[in-house]
Write a protein that holds these residues in place. Structure first.
Motif, PDB file in Angstrom:
ATOM      1  N   PRO A  48       0.897  -1.077  -0.210  1.00  0.00           N
ATOM      2  CA  PRO A  48       0.068   0.106   0.054  1.00  0.00           C
ATOM      3  C   PRO A  48       1.020   1.339   0.031  1.00  0.00           C
ATOM      4  N   THR A  49       0.261   2.331   0.164  1.00  0.00           N
ATOM      5  CA  THR A  49       0.926   3.537  -0.248  1.00  0.00           C
ATOM      6  C   THR A  49       1.885   3.859   0.885  1.00  0.00           C
ATOM      7  N   GLY A  50       3.011   4.553   0.897  1.00  0.00           N
ATOM      8  CA  GLY A  50       3.776   4.960   1.754  1.00  0.00           C
ATOM      9  C   GLY A  50       4.464   3.908   2.569  1.00  0.00           C
ATOM     10  N   VAL A  51       4.679   2.625   2.060  1.00  0.00           N
ATOM     11  CA  VAL A  51       5.286   1.606   3.052  1.00  0.00           C
ATOM     12  C   VAL A  51       6.787   1.454   2.613  1.00  0.00           C
ATOM     13  N   GLY A  52       7.082   2.589   1.490  1.00  0.00           N
ATOM     14  CA  GLY A  52       8.451   2.538   1.307  1.00  0.00           C
ATOM     15  C   GLY A  52       9.137   2.086  -0.136  1.00  0.00           C
ATOM     16  N   LYS A  53       8.151   1.714  -1.013  1.00  0.00           N
ATOM     17  CA  LYS A  53       8.518   1.170  -2.292  1.00  0.00           C
ATOM     18  C   LYS A  53       9.689   2.019  -2.872  1.00  0.00           C
ATOM     19  N   SER A  54       9.180   3.351  -3.237  1.00  0.00           N
ATOM     20  CA  SER A  54      10.380   4.162  -3.681  1.00  0.00           C
ATOM     21  C   SER A  54      11.652   3.932  -3.028  1.00  0.00           C
ATOM     22  N   TYR A  55      11.626   4.181  -1.762  1.00  0.00           N
ATOM     23  CA  TYR A  55      12.659   4.197  -0.862  1.00  0.00           C
ATOM     24  C   TYR A  55      13.515   2.735  -1.116  1.00  0.00           C
ATOM     25  N   THR A  56      12.818   1.824  -1.142  1.00  0.00           N
ATOM     26  CA  THR A  56      13.313   0.430  -1.463  1.00  0.00           C
ATOM     27  C   THR A  56      14.243   0.344  -2.874  1.00  0.00           C
ATOM     28  N   LEU A  97       9.685   2.126 -12.277  1.00  0.00           N
ATOM     29  CA  LEU A  97       8.361   2.637 -12.928  1.00  0.00           C
ATOM     30  C   LEU A  97       7.359   2.580 -11.698  1.00  0.00           C
ATOM     31  N   ASP A  98       7.082   3.556 -11.128  1.00  0.00           N
ATOM     32  CA  ASP A  98       5.786   3.471  -9.909  1.00  0.00           C
ATOM     33  C   ASP A  98       4.451   3.532 -10.208  1.00  0.00           C
ATOM     34  N   GLU A  99       3.622   3.018  -9.811  1.00  0.00           N
ATOM     35  CA  GLU A  99       2.283   2.851  -9.855  1.00  0.00           C
ATOM     36  C   GLU A  99       2.105   2.291 -11.359  1.00  0.00           C
ATOM     37  N   VAL A 100       2.684   1.251 -11.793  1.00  0.00           N
ATOM     38  CA  VAL A 100       2.987   0.674 -13.009  1.00  0.00           C
ATOM     39  C   VAL A 100       1.513   0.222 -13.377  1.00  0.00           C
ATOM     40  N   THR A 156       3.694  -1.188  -7.540  1.00  0.00           N
ATOM     41  CA  THR A 156       2.325  -0.799  -7.441  1.00  0.00           C
ATOM     42  C   THR A 156       1.526  -0.976  -6.137  1.00  0.00           C
ATOM     43  N   THR A 157       0.738  -0.356  -6.011  1.00  0.00           N
ATOM     44  CA  THR A 157      -0.337  -0.273  -4.613  1.00  0.00           C
ATOM     45  C   THR A 157      -1.441  -1.306  -4.938  1.00  0.00           C
ATOM     46  N   PHE A 158      -1.615  -1.921  -6.149  1.00  0.00           N
ATOM     47  CA  PHE A 158      -2.669  -2.758  -6.497  1.00  0.00           C
ATOM     48  C   PHE A 158      -2.337  -3.943  -6.438  1.00  0.00           C
ATOM     49  N   GLU A 216      11.429   1.502  15.962  1.00  0.00           N
ATOM     50  CA  GLU A 216      12.690   2.010  15.209  1.00  0.00           C
ATOM     51  C   GLU A 216      12.354   3.145  14.163  1.00  0.00           C
ATOM     52  N   PHE A 217      11.356   3.093  13.676  1.00  0.00           N
ATOM     53  CA  PHE A 217      10.941   4.141  12.648  1.00  0.00           C
ATOM     54  C   PHE A 217      10.821   5.327  13.286  1.00  0.00           C
ATOM     55  N   VAL A 218      10.135   5.322  14.447  1.00  0.00           N
ATOM     56  CA  VAL A 218       9.764   6.544  15.213  1.00  0.00           C
ATOM     57  C   VAL A 218      11.105   7.223  15.542  1.00  0.00           C
ATOM     58  N   TYR A 219      11.998   6.400  16.139  1.00  0.00           N
ATOM     59  CA  TYR A 219      13.347   7.209  16.531  1.00  0.00           C
ATOM     60  C   TYR A 219      14.161   7.466  15.295  1.00  0.00           C
ATOM     61  N   MET A 220      14.140   6.700  14.283  1.00  0.00           N
ATOM     62  CA  MET A 220      14.903   7.290  13.133  1.00  0.00           C
ATOM     63  C   MET A 220      14.177   8.628  12.469  1.00  0.00           C
ATOM     64  N   PHE A 221      13.016   8.743  12.595  1.00  0.00           N
ATOM     65  CA  PHE A 221      12.352   9.965  12.137  1.00  0.00           C
ATOM     66  C   PHE A 221      12.803  11.025  12.936  1.00  0.00           C
ATOM     67  N   MET A 222      12.872  10.824  14.362  1.00  0.00           N
ATOM     68  CA  MET A 222      13.084  11.649  15.227  1.00  0.00           C
ATOM     69  C   MET A 222      14.357  12.189  15.196  1.00  0.00           C
ATOM     70  N   ASN A 281       0.690   4.722   6.099  1.00  0.00           N
ATOM     71  CA  ASN A 281       2.169   4.140   6.526  1.00  0.00           C
ATOM     72  C   ASN A 281       3.227   4.812   6.945  1.00  0.00           C
ATOM     73  N   LEU A 282       4.464   4.617   6.364  1.00  0.00           N
ATOM     74  CA  LEU A 282       5.712   5.374   7.074  1.00  0.00           C
ATOM     75  C   LEU A 282       5.836   6.758   6.454  1.00  0.00           C
ATOM     76  N   GLY A 283       4.979   7.091   5.341  1.00  0.00           N
ATOM     77  CA  GLY A 283       4.634   8.566   4.760  1.00  0.00           C
ATOM     78  C   GLY A 283       4.034   9.197   5.966  1.00  0.00           C
ATOM     79  N   ASP A 284       3.094   8.563   6.355  1.00  0.00           N
ATOM     80  CA  ASP A 284       2.100   9.221   7.234  1.00  0.00           C
ATOM     81  C   ASP A 284       3.003   9.322   8.584  1.00  0.00           C
ATOM     82  N   LEU A 285       3.508   8.214   9.035  1.00  0.00           N
ATOM     83  CA  LEU A 285       4.328   8.382  10.396  1.00  0.00           C
ATOM     84  C   LEU A 285       5.285   9.420  10.418  1.00  0.00           C
ATOM     85  N   LYS A 286       6.083   9.585   9.118  1.00  0.00           N
ATOM     86  CA  LYS A 286       7.092  10.682   8.930  1.00  0.00           C
ATOM     87  C   LYS A 286       6.523  12.108   9.355  1.00  0.00           C
ATOM     88  N   ASN A 287       5.384  12.121   8.548  1.00  0.00           N
ATOM     89  CA  ASN A 287       4.920  13.423   8.571  1.00  0.00           C
ATOM     90  C   ASN A 287       4.477  13.947   9.865  1.00  0.00           C
TER      91      ASN A 287
HETATM   92  N1  LIG Z   1      13.017   1.720   5.364  1.00  0.00           N
HETATM   93  C1  LIG Z   1      12.900   2.991   5.397  1.00  0.00           C
HETATM   94  N2  LIG Z   1      13.579   3.580   6.448  1.00  0.00           N
HETATM   95  C2  LIG Z   1      13.345   5.121   6.675  1.00  0.00           C
HETATM   96  N3  LIG Z   1      12.434   5.844   5.801  1.00  0.00           N
HETATM   97  C3  LIG Z   1      11.880   5.208   5.099  1.00  0.00           C
HETATM   98  C4  LIG Z   1      11.885   3.735   4.974  1.00  0.00           C
HETATM   99  N4  LIG Z   1      10.905   3.154   3.824  1.00  0.00           N
HETATM  100  C5  LIG Z   1      10.166   4.322   3.859  1.00  0.00           C
HETATM  101  N5  LIG Z   1      10.723   5.501   4.403  1.00  0.00           N
HETATM  102  C6  LIG Z   1      10.176   6.785   4.070  1.00  0.00           C
HETATM  103  O1  LIG Z   1       9.012   6.803   4.251  1.00  0.00           O
HETATM  104  C7  LIG Z   1       8.339   7.619   3.256  1.00  0.00           C
HETATM  105  C8  LIG Z   1       7.432   6.902   2.442  1.00  0.00           C
HETATM  106  O2  LIG Z   1       8.161   6.129   1.583  1.00  0.00           O
HETATM  107  P1  LIG Z   1       7.985   6.018   0.176  1.00  0.00           P
HETATM  108  O3  LIG Z   1       7.812   7.261  -0.635  1.00  0.00           O
HETATM  109  O4  LIG Z   1       9.050   5.095  -0.487  1.00  0.00           O
HETATM  110  O5  LIG Z   1       6.763   5.038   0.083  1.00  0.00           O
HETATM  111  P2  LIG Z   1       6.006   4.414  -1.163  1.00  0.00           P
HETATM  112  O6  LIG Z   1       5.449   2.976  -0.666  1.00  0.00           O
HETATM  113  O7  LIG Z   1       6.926   4.412  -2.353  1.00  0.00           O
HETATM  114  O8  LIG Z   1       4.870   5.343  -1.171  1.00  0.00           O
HETATM  115  P3  LIG Z   1       3.894   5.458  -2.377  1.00  0.00           P
HETATM  116  O9  LIG Z   1       3.455   4.183  -2.872  1.00  0.00           O
HETATM  117  O10 LIG Z   1       2.720   6.524  -1.836  1.00  0.00           O
HETATM  118  O11 LIG Z   1       4.599   6.280  -3.520  1.00  0.00           O
HETATM  119  C9  LIG Z   1       9.461   8.503   2.751  1.00  0.00           C
HETATM  120  O12 LIG Z   1       9.399   9.650   3.088  1.00  0.00           O
HETATM  121  C10 LIG Z   1      10.580   7.451   2.903  1.00  0.00           C
HETATM  122  O13 LIG Z   1      11.835   8.354   2.925  1.00  0.00           O
END
Ligand SMILES: Nc1ncnc2c1ncn2[C@@H]1O[C@H](COP(=O)(O)OP(=O)(O)OP(=O)(O)O)[C@@H](O)[C@H]1O
Length: 926
Positions: free
Chosen positions: A138-146, A214-217, A257-259, A292-298, A327-333
């Motif tokens: 789903p959105t924001g789990v970190g696909k682009s990041y990965t 290729l995101d949202e393929v 993809t989120t689908f 870990e994520f909360v700490y990391m973003f902090m 997800n992570l995007g939301d938490l980070k924000n």
């Molecule tokens: N493993 C990670 N460690 C640290 N930050 C992360 C990690 N994964 C994701 N993030 C952060 O979380 C946010 C959301 O991640 P990302 O944009 O990669 O998600 P996504 O799955 O590609 O979202 P979307 O499908 O909406 O494009 C980004 O700001 C990214 O930097």
């Protein structure tokens, strides 16, 4: 060749392996079947390749074979090619992977992302350009990041060159215009569509040599998908508007993809993407990863603002337990918002403080539901700009992980070994050992600080509760129980441990077993938990309760009305008594000792009180042994007599050795008096000083009865004369010490002493002595030879002798000659004497040589100054009778004559002759 084909086959298959469950494609049987060759032949080749270290063999049933290079590329280098089990292979990978690559640094690398990381590695490292992969989630789990990390990993592993392009293309941006999407992706030719005034490259071309993400393929229409799979198949594509010819590009594609995959893509398209990776949502991650994520973003925010962030535990827990749609995007924000709004409140503050009140309303609303939970007594968390994740987790998770692992092992054991309606002694023992080992790790090996205030509070409370339970339940806990349980509670912390459905089922089964078999212990634990809960506000799970129940069972809690003589250890120090009692009880296999740890400033009154408290609750009519560490026992005796109804032996010695001895004697039913007698004998301090046995350095000692000054001079003389290559040490040592201590002197333990050279014999019969006079005069030569024998050859002895003479003489020459370079002169005199010996075919005794060194040196100086001695008695007789000798001396002296341009006259030759022919301490040369 068949062998090469097999290797090639493994090379292709190994990237696709599932390390948790190997497929039969890696067995000799299957390979034989595929190649249509006899199994033995395949086995033979495979084993050959194992020997050549090209193939890894896992010696299970069936035996598996993997391509070594490919395997190492995906996982990590292996130390050997043969493994007993898949587990041992995995174990090796795990330890190697601790030296983490970039993917292993991902949050959840050893948890929820483990499988994904393995898949990514397989995809990237697949020979011949990698395998296409799709990231789902789903959105924001970190696909682009990965995707970005995959790019960095590819560079790290050398499959992409540094500076290779990484092009990210979001298909959703063109969702309503498939043509525009296609043209951006593949490029277009002039006139391909209205407005296409000139040809343009697409993203595919821009990504040549690198990665196209290729995101949202799923937004790609069918035509686009078809074009892409042609590219995936053949590496060629056409720009929009092109009808012939092909473009080539070397591009690795990462899709996301989120689908759902099924139903949203052409099947033919999906078939081209063999690796499908699901990135877990935040909800699917465990508490540790979320934290870990909360700490990391902090930490990120703290770095940006260069200010420390203080966050209350309550706020942190609430943040972690919130459900984040995005997800992570939301938490980070959310974290960013929190930090930014706290900062805005007071931009001059030296730190950013976040408490429950600062959380956004939607999150706060959830805390109402959390309100029933017990407040955890943890300090606030402080995150500095330079804080690392490791620091934030070090105190909490290493011990939680250890406990988690132990629980998993216990559940495992229970699942495999528990048999209903039969004797489960073996299983019990296994479990007890696991628990005791865990407690040992906490107590003895934990590097974390376990002596802080919190530990103290827990210990005191546990102690109090156990005492209370002892008196109310008429039981006696083992002395170390306090210590062990306090450590467990301290390290257990408050982090919940999650279990799989299977584990929950086993816990239920264990519940039945414990309720049925450990009633007494269970009752105690239930009480204990209840009381501790009130006192410490701890949260103890079912599994924690089972662990404590098993532990108490392992300690065989005894009824208090035991008739045996009792024993206690009272010692100052935080855990001295407990540790000794613990070791002794363990080694004696019985809970004999109870321990009382006393702070260092405990007074005699307190000690007496502790003992009396113990005596009140115990039947000590058969006797009590107290091991105590006191300055003196004088003050303590009279305090007891009034209160006791049996004999008490107070032993002023607390040591494991004494405890073991006492314990053994108690076990054998010794009388107190006999026990004390034995202890007295045993406690006579036995000592021994141990010196290193091996590789003692070989040394010669020098010494002089007048003091160390001369001993040091002799040392220098020997050091100069004995070649360094012999690795022999010369040590000047005090004469009187040698004389007094003899062979027991420590120097003989520390070194391999070959002999003593000095001015007087210290009289040590075990070691040879040579006087310096004998050594120089040559009379001690034989002895010296014997001393040096272990280290040198005969030739070397002669050299050393000559060196000694030369160096000894040098000292004298220095004192005599005034204008010449003494080192130089001595070397010419040496040559003169050697030639003389040679021409005379005789050895000149040492004492004569020393004289000649000095004499000849002075002679040279005289000749240079043109002040030779001219007068010699009986010069005629000399010339007449000793013609031969005169010639020999002249000839030998010719070296000196030519170097210093001097000529020796007959008188001086006469004196040399006299010198040589005169009576010597040993013998005359002529
Ligand atoms: N493993 C990670 N460690 C640290 N930050 C992360 C990690 N994964 C994701 N993030 C952060 O979380 C946010 C959301 O991640 P990302 O944009 O990669 O998600 P996504 O799955 O590609 O979202 P979307 O499908 O909406 O494009 C980004 O700001 C990214 O930097």
């Amino acid at each position: 060749m068949l062998k090469d084909d097999i290797l090639h086959f493994l090379e292709e298959k190994t990237p696709l392996l599932n390390i948790d469950k190997l497929s039969d494609e890696f067995t000799a049987n299957k390979i034989a079947e595929l190649f249509n060759v006899k199994r033995n032949t395949i086995s033979h080749y495979l084993n050959q390749m194992v020997e050549e270290e090209n193939v890894i063999k896992i010696n299970t049933r069936p035996v598996y074979f993997l391509h070594r290079n490919v395997f190492e590329n995906i996982f990590s280098p292996v130390q050997a090619c043969v493994f007993d089990s898949l587990e041992s292979l995995k174990h090796q990978i795990e330890s190697a992977n601790n030296k983490a690559d970039i993917l292993n640094q991902l949050v959840g690398a050893d948890g929820s992302m483990k499988k994904a990381i393995d898949q990514i590695k397989s995809s990237v490292l697949y020979p011949g350009g990698g395998l296409p992969l799709i990231l789902c989630g789903p959105t924001g789990v970190g696909k682009s990041y990965t995707a970005n990390l995959i790019y960095q990993f590819s560079i790290e592993k050398g499959v992409l060159s540094k500076g290779a392009p990484f092009i990210s293309f979001n298909c959703a941006q063109y969702a309503n215009n498939p043509e525009l999407l296609s043209s951006n992706l593949f490029g277009y030719v002039k006139g391909a569509f209205t407005g296409a005034d000139q040809a343009s490259k697409g993203m595919l071309e821009a990504a040549d040599g690198g990665i196209l993400f290729l995101d949202e393929v799923h937004r790609l229409n069918e035509e686009g998908q078809e074009k892409l799979f042609t590219f995936l198949d053949q590496g060629v594509y056409r720009r929009m508007g092109e009808t012939e010819g092909w473009h080539q590009a070397n591009v690795r594609i990462i899709f996301a993809t989120t689908f759902d995959l099924e139903g949203n893509f052409l099947k033919t398209f999906l078939r081209r993407i063999p690796i499908r990776i699901t990135i877990p949502s935040l909800e699917q991650r465990d508490v540790k990863e979320k934290q870990e994520f909360v700490y990391m973003f902090m930490i990120d925010e703290a770095k940006k603002l260069q200010l420390p962030i203080h966050i209350s535990n309550r706020a942190l827990d609430t943040l972690i337990s919130h459900h984040y749609q995005g997800n992570l995007g939301d938490l980070k924000n959310t974290v960013r918002y929190l930090v930014a709004s706290s900062f805005a409140k007071d931009t001059h503050s030296e730190c950013i403080s976040i408490t429950l009140q600062d959380l956004p309303d939607n999150i706060l609303r959830e805390t109402v539901q959390l309100a029933n939970q017990k407040l955890k007594k943890k300090n606030n968390i402080i995150i500095n700009p330079d804080t690392t994740l490791h620091q934030l987790f070090a105190s909490n998770f290493s011990s939680t992980d250890d406990i988690k692992k132990t629980y998993h092992t216990i559940l495992h054991l229970f699942r495999d070994k528990y048999r209903k309606d039969s004797d489960n002694k073996h299983l019990e023992l296994h479990i007890f050992n696991e628990i005791l080992a865990l407690f040992d790790r906490f107590i003895f090996f934990n590097t974390e600080k376990s002596t802080g205030a919190l530990m103290e509070v827990i210990t005191v409370n546990v102690q109090e509760v156990l005492r209370y339970m002892e008196s109310t339940n008429n039981v006696k806990f083992n002395g170390n129980s306090v210590f062990a349980m306090a450590h467990f509670l301290y390290f257990r912390g408050t982090n919940p441990i999650e279990y799989t459905a299977e584990q929950k089922r086993i816990i239920k089964q264990m519940d039945d077993f414990i309720t049925e078999n450990y009633q007494a212990e269970l009752l105690l634990v239930t009480q204990l938990v209840e009381m501790l809960n009130n006192k410490l506000d701890v949260h103890i799970s079912k599994m924690d309760e089972w662990l404590l129940t098993f532990y108490l069972r392992s300690q065989s809690i005894e009824p208090a009305n035991d008739q045996r003589m009792k024993a206690i250890i009272l010692a100052h120090g935080y855990a001295t008594a407990s540790s000794i009692a613990n070791v002794a009880n363990r080694l004696l296999n019985e809970n004999i000792f109870e321990a009382f740890d006393m702070p260092l400033d405990t007074s005699i009154d307190d000690i007496v009180k502790s003992v009396l408290h113990y005596v009140e609750r115990r039947d000590v009519s058969n006797g009590l042994v107290i091991l105590v560490d006191m300055g003196s026992l004088k003050d303590i005796y009279p305090r007891f007599t009034k209160y006791i109804d049996g004999p008490i032996a107070i032993i002023n010695n607390v040591s494991t050795q004494t405890a073991l001895l006492v314990g053994e004697m108690l076990g054998k039913g010794f009388y107190l008096t006999d026990m004390i007698k034995k202890l007295k004998i045993a406690n006579e301090t036995e000592y021994s000083i141990i010196y290193p046995e091996k590789k003692k350095e070989k040394v010669i000692i020098t010494s002089c009865f007048t003091g160390m000054g001369t001993a040091l001079q002799i040392q220098k003389l020997l050091e100069k004369s004995i070649p360094q290559s012999l690795d022999m040490k010369i040590i000047a040592h005090d004469f009187h010490r040698l004389e007094e201590s003899g062979y027991t002197d420590a120097i003989f333990q520390l070194y391999d002493v070959l002999g003593i050279v000095g001015t007087a014999d210290p009289g040590i019969s075990e070691i040879d002595y040579i006087s310096i006079e004998d050594l120089i005069s040559g009379q001690g030569e034989e002895k010296f030879e014997k001393i040096l024998q272990p280290v040198i050859s005969n030739d070397q002895i002669e050299d050393i002798n000559n060196n000694l003479l030369r160096n000894f003489s040098l000292e004298r020459v220095i004192a005599t000659v005034t204008i010449l370079d003494t080192e130089k002169i001595i070397s010419y005199v040496e040559e003169f004497l050697n030639r003389l010996e040679m021409l005379l075919n005789q050895k000149i005794p040492n004492d004569k040589k020393i004289g000649l060194y000095v004499h000849t040196s002075c002679l040279i100086e005289r000749l240079i100054r043109h002040e030779p001695i001219e007068i010699y008695q009986n010069i005629d007789e000399l010339m007449k009778c000793q013609r031969n000798e005169i010639e020999i001396i002249k000839e030998a002296f010719s070296v000196i004559a030519s170097v210093y341009s001097v000529e020796i006259n007959i008188a001086e030759i006469g004196y040399i002759y006299d010198y040589i022919s005169s009576a010597s301490a040993s013998e005359s040369v002529f």
